[in-house]
Design an enzyme around this catalytic site. Structure first.
Site, PDB file in Angstrom:
ATOM      1  N   HIS A  18      17.783 -28.481 -12.495  1.00 41.23           N
ATOM      2  CA  HIS A  18      17.773 -28.769 -11.054  1.00 41.23           C
ATOM      3  C   HIS A  18      18.775 -29.893 -10.734  1.00 41.23           C
ATOM      4  CE1 HIS A  18      13.330 -27.394 -11.294  1.00 41.23           C
ATOM      5  NE2 HIS A  18      13.938 -26.483 -10.582  1.00 41.23           N
ATOM      6  N   LYS A  44       0.435 -19.548  -8.172  1.00 43.93           N
ATOM      7  CA  LYS A  44       1.283 -20.516  -8.883  1.00 43.93           C
ATOM      8  C   LYS A  44       0.741 -21.933  -8.653  1.00 43.93           C
ATOM      9  CE  LYS A  44       6.315 -21.156  -9.197  1.00 43.93           C
ATOM     10  NZ  LYS A  44       7.585 -20.889  -8.526  1.00 43.93           N
ATOM     11  N   ARG A  93      19.740 -18.322 -12.647  1.00 44.40           N
ATOM     12  CA  ARG A  93      19.862 -18.379 -14.110  1.00 44.40           C
ATOM     13  C   ARG A  93      20.143 -16.985 -14.633  1.00 44.40           C
ATOM     14  NH1 ARG A  93      14.362 -21.493 -14.125  1.00 44.40           N
ATOM     15  NH2 ARG A  93      14.424 -20.226 -12.256  1.00 44.40           N
ATOM     16  N   SER A 131      10.919 -24.973 -15.140  1.00 44.65           N
ATOM     17  CA  SER A 131       9.786 -25.901 -15.092  1.00 44.65           C
ATOM     18  C   SER A 131       8.608 -25.330 -15.884  1.00 44.65           C
ATOM     19  CB  SER A 131       9.361 -26.141 -13.644  1.00 44.65           C
ATOM     20  OG  SER A 131      10.416 -26.669 -12.900  1.00 44.65           O
TER      21      SER A 131
END
Ligand code: ADP
Length: 164
Positions: A18, A44, A93, A131
């Site tokens: 990040h 989540k 990504r 994360s």
């Protein structure tokens, strides 16, 4: 005209991936707001609460005149409008990010066609970083120091020593 951008995310917690996106995009805009998502998502659940996520980002970044950190609730497009931002920053990504990001792109464009959503390809060095993976490593007692700022490493150690 001032170029104002918002970089939204969960940042649970912020990683070096990040930070790389923040540094690369910060140069391009007059103002960049890192916007921590404060909406609850039952699918989540957060490890860190909103205040903790905001604080970790503030501590991890060098003070900069054109970068601020805030949290937001509700629709991203409404928040961006409130900030006067015409640009949204996201990172990509692997191919796996693409489908979700493309869907979000189309939806956000429908909600506000004037917003431009800009994607930064991950730095190869951070392409494996997420994360979720960091939380998994920390939970299992692994060393996260190469992947997250030291303030985050410390908070992860605290979190998992309390919970274990
Ligand atoms: P989300 O907002 O989807 O919950 P995150 O908070 O983890 O996801 O990430 C915010 C944004 O940063 C997303 O666009 C995500 O693809 C991007 N991002 C996360 N990790 C990396 C990384 N290692 N390299 C590049 N972009 C990343």
């Amino acid at each position: 005209m001032n170029k104002i951008a918002v970089y939204p995310g969960t940042f649970d917690p912020i990683t070096n991936g990040h930070i790389d996106i923040i540094q690369r995009s910060g140069y391009l805009f007059d103002k960049l707001t890192i916007a921590v998502n404060d909406n609850q998502n039952p699918a989540k659940p957060y490890l860190f609460n909103t205040r903790e996520r905001v604080e970790m980002i503030k501590k991890a970044l060098l003070p900069s005149l054109n970068v601020e950190v805030e949290s937001f609730k509700g629709l991203l497009v409404s928040y961006a409008e409130k900030k006067g931002a015409k640009f949204i920053i996201r990172g990509l990504r692997a191919l796996s990010d693409f489908e979700y990001e493309f869907q979000m792109y189309l939806m956000n464009k429908k909600l506000n066609s004037e917003l431009e959503i800009i994607y930064f390809m991950t730095n190869q060095q951070y392409s494996h970083l997420s994360s979720s993976i960091i939380k998994e490593i920390a939970k299992l007692g692994g060393d996260t120091s190469n992947f997250v700022p030291s303030v985050v490493e410390k908070k992860l150690l605290e979190k998992f020593s309390v919970n274990s």
